[in-house]
Scaffold this motif. Sequence first.
Motif, PDB file in Angstrom:
ATOM      1  N   PHE A 142       0.850  -1.184   0.000  1.00 58.93           N
ATOM      2  CA  PHE A 142       0.000   0.000   0.000  1.00 58.93           C
ATOM      3  C   PHE A 142       0.886   1.235   0.000  1.00 58.93           C
ATOM      4  O   PHE A 142       2.107   1.134   0.137  1.00 58.93           O
ATOM      5  CB  PHE A 142      -0.973  -0.008   1.189  1.00 58.93           C
ATOM      6  CG  PHE A 142      -0.330  -0.121   2.547  1.00 58.93           C
ATOM      7  CD1 PHE A 142       0.127   1.005   3.217  1.00 58.93           C
ATOM      8  CD2 PHE A 142      -0.197  -1.375   3.151  1.00 58.93           C
ATOM      9  CE1 PHE A 142       0.710   0.898   4.464  1.00 58.93           C
ATOM     10  CE2 PHE A 142       0.396  -1.487   4.408  1.00 58.93           C
ATOM     11  CZ  PHE A 142       0.850  -0.346   5.062  1.00 58.93           C
ATOM     12  N   VAL A 143       0.244   2.377  -0.194  1.00 58.32           N
ATOM     13  CA  VAL A 143       1.000   3.618  -0.368  1.00 58.32           C
ATOM     14  C   VAL A 143       0.703   4.552   0.793  1.00 58.32           C
ATOM     15  O   VAL A 143      -0.452   4.697   1.200  1.00 58.32           O
ATOM     16  CB  VAL A 143       0.580   4.297  -1.695  1.00 58.32           C
ATOM     17  CG1 VAL A 143       1.327   5.610  -1.895  1.00 58.32           C
ATOM     18  CG2 VAL A 143       0.819   3.369  -2.877  1.00 58.32           C
ATOM     19  N   ILE A 144       1.751   5.169   1.336  1.00 53.36           N
ATOM     20  CA  ILE A 144       1.572   6.228   2.352  1.00 53.36           C
ATOM     21  C   ILE A 144       2.067   7.515   1.711  1.00 53.36           C
ATOM     22  O   ILE A 144       3.174   7.562   1.181  1.00 53.36           O
ATOM     23  CB  ILE A 144       2.405   5.940   3.623  1.00 53.36           C
ATOM     24  CG1 ILE A 144       1.998   4.600   4.241  1.00 53.36           C
ATOM     25  CG2 ILE A 144       2.243   7.076   4.634  1.00 53.36           C
ATOM     26  CD1 ILE A 144       2.804   4.227   5.502  1.00 53.36           C
ATOM     27  N   LYS A 145       1.231   8.557   1.760  1.00 53.83           N
ATOM     28  CA  LYS A 145       1.689   9.830   1.190  1.00 53.83           C
ATOM     29  C   LYS A 145       1.035  11.005   1.900  1.00 53.83           C
ATOM     30  O   LYS A 145       0.006  10.841   2.559  1.00 53.83           O
ATOM     31  CB  LYS A 145       1.405   9.872  -0.312  1.00 53.83           C
ATOM     32  CG  LYS A 145      -0.049   9.692  -0.723  1.00 53.83           C
ATOM     33  CD  LYS A 145      -0.137   9.590  -2.251  1.00 53.83           C
ATOM     34  CE  LYS A 145      -1.523   9.240  -2.718  1.00 53.83           C
ATOM     35  NZ  LYS A 145      -1.603   9.012  -4.159  1.00 53.83           N
ATOM     36  N   LEU A 153       6.101  13.624  -3.745  1.00 59.60           N
ATOM     37  CA  LEU A 153       7.051  13.903  -2.671  1.00 59.60           C
ATOM     38  C   LEU A 153       6.520  13.274  -1.389  1.00 59.60           C
ATOM     39  O   LEU A 153       5.328  13.310  -1.126  1.00 59.60           O
ATOM     40  CB  LEU A 153       7.201  15.415  -2.463  1.00 59.60           C
ATOM     41  CG  LEU A 153       7.934  16.152  -3.580  1.00 59.60           C
ATOM     42  CD1 LEU A 153       7.746  17.645  -3.434  1.00 59.60           C
ATOM     43  CD2 LEU A 153       9.414  15.821  -3.558  1.00 59.60           C
ATOM     44  N   GLY A 154       7.410  12.699  -0.590  1.00 57.00           N
ATOM     45  CA  GLY A 154       6.998  12.121   0.688  1.00 57.00           C
ATOM     46  C   GLY A 154       6.212  10.841   0.543  1.00 57.00           C
ATOM     47  O   GLY A 154       5.546  10.402   1.470  1.00 57.00           O
ATOM     48  N   LEU A 155       6.281  10.214  -0.631  1.00 58.29           N
ATOM     49  CA  LEU A 155       5.492   9.006  -0.867  1.00 58.29           C
ATOM     50  C   LEU A 155       6.327   7.745  -0.597  1.00 58.29           C
ATOM     51  O   LEU A 155       7.491   7.683  -0.954  1.00 58.29           O
ATOM     52  CB  LEU A 155       5.012   9.011  -2.320  1.00 58.29           C
ATOM     53  CG  LEU A 155       4.206   7.813  -2.813  1.00 58.29           C
ATOM     54  CD1 LEU A 155       3.133   8.280  -3.786  1.00 58.29           C
ATOM     55  CD2 LEU A 155       5.089   6.797  -3.504  1.00 58.29           C
ATOM     56  N   THR A 156       5.714   6.787   0.066  1.00 55.01           N
ATOM     57  CA  THR A 156       6.375   5.499   0.320  1.00 55.01           C
ATOM     58  C   THR A 156       5.461   4.376  -0.139  1.00 55.01           C
ATOM     59  O   THR A 156       4.271   4.386   0.166  1.00 55.01           O
ATOM     60  CB  THR A 156       6.624   5.291   1.837  1.00 55.01           C
ATOM     61  OG1 THR A 156       7.329   6.425   2.342  1.00 55.01           O
ATOM     62  CG2 THR A 156       7.426   4.028   2.116  1.00 55.01           C
ATOM     63  N   ILE A 157       6.030   3.433  -0.873  1.00 56.60           N
ATOM     64  CA  ILE A 157       5.267   2.221  -1.179  1.00 56.60           C
ATOM     65  C   ILE A 157       5.683   1.179  -0.165  1.00 56.60           C
ATOM     66  O   ILE A 157       6.843   0.775  -0.105  1.00 56.60           O
ATOM     67  CB  ILE A 157       5.556   1.716  -2.597  1.00 56.60           C
ATOM     68  CG1 ILE A 157       5.080   2.745  -3.611  1.00 56.60           C
ATOM     69  CG2 ILE A 157       4.820   0.391  -2.850  1.00 56.60           C
ATOM     70  CD1 ILE A 157       5.422   2.410  -5.017  1.00 56.60           C
ATOM     71  N   VAL A 158       4.740   0.792   0.674  1.00 60.70           N
ATOM     72  CA  VAL A 158       5.040  -0.156   1.747  1.00 60.70           C
ATOM     73  C   VAL A 158       4.851  -1.579   1.218  1.00 60.70           C
ATOM     74  O   VAL A 158       3.750  -1.989   0.880  1.00 60.70           O
ATOM     75  CB  VAL A 158       4.107   0.097   2.959  1.00 60.70           C
ATOM     76  CG1 VAL A 158       4.319  -0.970   4.025  1.00 60.70           C
ATOM     77  CG2 VAL A 158       4.353   1.489   3.518  1.00 60.70           C
ATOM     78  N   ILE A 164       6.380   0.817   7.653  1.00 57.80           N
ATOM     79  CA  ILE A 164       5.261   1.726   7.932  1.00 57.80           C
ATOM     80  C   ILE A 164       5.710   2.972   8.687  1.00 57.80           C
ATOM     81  O   ILE A 164       5.409   4.094   8.289  1.00 57.80           O
ATOM     82  CB  ILE A 164       4.126   1.004   8.711  1.00 57.80           C
ATOM     83  CG1 ILE A 164       3.489  -0.066   7.810  1.00 57.80           C
ATOM     84  CG2 ILE A 164       3.065   2.010   9.150  1.00 57.80           C
ATOM     85  CD1 ILE A 164       2.380  -0.875   8.477  1.00 57.80           C
ATOM     86  N   GLU A 165       6.471   2.774   9.780  1.00 61.03           N
ATOM     87  CA  GLU A 165       6.823   3.947  10.595  1.00 61.03           C
ATOM     88  C   GLU A 165       7.601   4.986   9.812  1.00 61.03           C
ATOM     89  O   GLU A 165       7.338   6.179   9.902  1.00 61.03           O
ATOM     90  CB  GLU A 165       7.560   3.522  11.866  1.00 61.03           C
ATOM     91  CG  GLU A 165       6.578   3.539  13.025  1.00 61.03           C
ATOM     92  CD  GLU A 165       7.173   3.210  14.380  1.00 61.03           C
ATOM     93  OE1 GLU A 165       8.036   3.985  14.837  1.00 61.03           O
ATOM     94  OE2 GLU A 165       6.745   2.197  14.952  1.00 61.03           O
ATOM     95  N   GLU A 166       8.547   4.504   9.029  1.00 57.54           N
ATOM     96  CA  GLU A 166       9.352   5.426   8.223  1.00 57.54           C
ATOM     97  C   GLU A 166       8.468   6.141   7.200  1.00 57.54           C
ATOM     98  O   GLU A 166       8.628   7.341   6.941  1.00 57.54           O
ATOM     99  CB  GLU A 166      10.453   4.644   7.501  1.00 57.54           C
ATOM    100  CG  GLU A 166      11.526   5.556   6.919  1.00 57.54           C
ATOM    101  CD  GLU A 166      12.518   4.769   6.069  1.00 57.54           C
ATOM    102  OE1 GLU A 166      13.141   5.391   5.195  1.00 57.54           O
ATOM    103  OE2 GLU A 166      12.654   3.540   6.286  1.00 57.54           O
ATOM    104  N   GLY A 167       7.507   5.405   6.642  1.00 56.17           N
ATOM    105  CA  GLY A 167       6.576   5.992   5.677  1.00 56.17           C
ATOM    106  C   GLY A 167       5.745   7.102   6.295  1.00 56.17           C
ATOM    107  O   GLY A 167       5.534   8.159   5.694  1.00 56.17           O
TER     108      GLY A 167
END
Length: 313
Positions: A142-145, A153-158, A164-167
């Motif tokens: 899933f994606v955290i943004k 910018l600031g997007l993480t694909i988990v 998760i925490e870093e995202g």
Amino acid sequence: MGVYMLKIAVLYGGTSGEREVSLSTGKGIINALKKNGHEVMDIDFNPERLNEILNLNVDLVFIGLHGRYGEDGKIQGLLDMLEIPYVGSGVLASALAMDKAKSKQIFSQYGIATARSKTYQVRSNNPSEISEAIKKDFKPPFVIKPNQEGSTLGLTIVKDIAQIEEGVENASQSDDTILVEDYIGGREVTVPVVGKQGEEKALPVIEIIPKSDYYDFESKYQPGGSEHIVPAQIPEEMTDKLQKHAVLAHQLLGCDVYSRVDFIVTNENEAVILEVNTLPGMTPTSLFPDSAKKIGWSYEEMVERFVELSIKK
């Protein structure tokens, strides 16, 4: 080209995370306007120097900003109060498009598919509480943004819950509200939309082939970072659907003059909307100008069309 000469201020640069891209967009627009015979004032916009805007004496403002303070409705509100016409969407459409969660609610109400998502408030909770909540609500990938930032910018694909925490940390540097959504695999496409309100047309669909495994900031803006295929090699039926949905999304938010609507075409052949960009990149190698070229508009002609549509408002 335009038969009249206008005095046009171009706002570019800005203070958002997308400053570099905006400098390049601004340069493209400034050169095009000059070639088209307009008198151009260029302003590297900074909210601390608002007097530059308050004292403007121009026929039109061309906003070449991206991200916060440019694309989110704030500068549009200021220009409205000063009664200076500008190119592009107004306050509400800009703010709605920038708020990914709000715009997704609107799209799904009208039958445009969106990825399942949820927002979390960072300010009122600590990051580990949010991470725990996300673990319960989502399964990788899933994606955290950030809810309100452009350009991935600031997007993480988990891909693994350890990320998760870093995202959360990453996304919360840009916004107090973070958006988490299911990762939708498939082909990335984007559809430029242009026209006066109620008469918008979609330009040819562009497929983006990223060089990295995700269309990140680098592949969007570094030369050679991604390949654009225009028109996208997809079935006619899907092309029609994407173009219809792009125009509908643009209209639902109340956008004006132009926008660019991003989608994923899934392996199951569904068109899932990602977002509407009310001020898409306008560097000469950007997606929008690439698509406009396919219908015979040079970069300068495209810019002039935006000007004409804005003056007629």
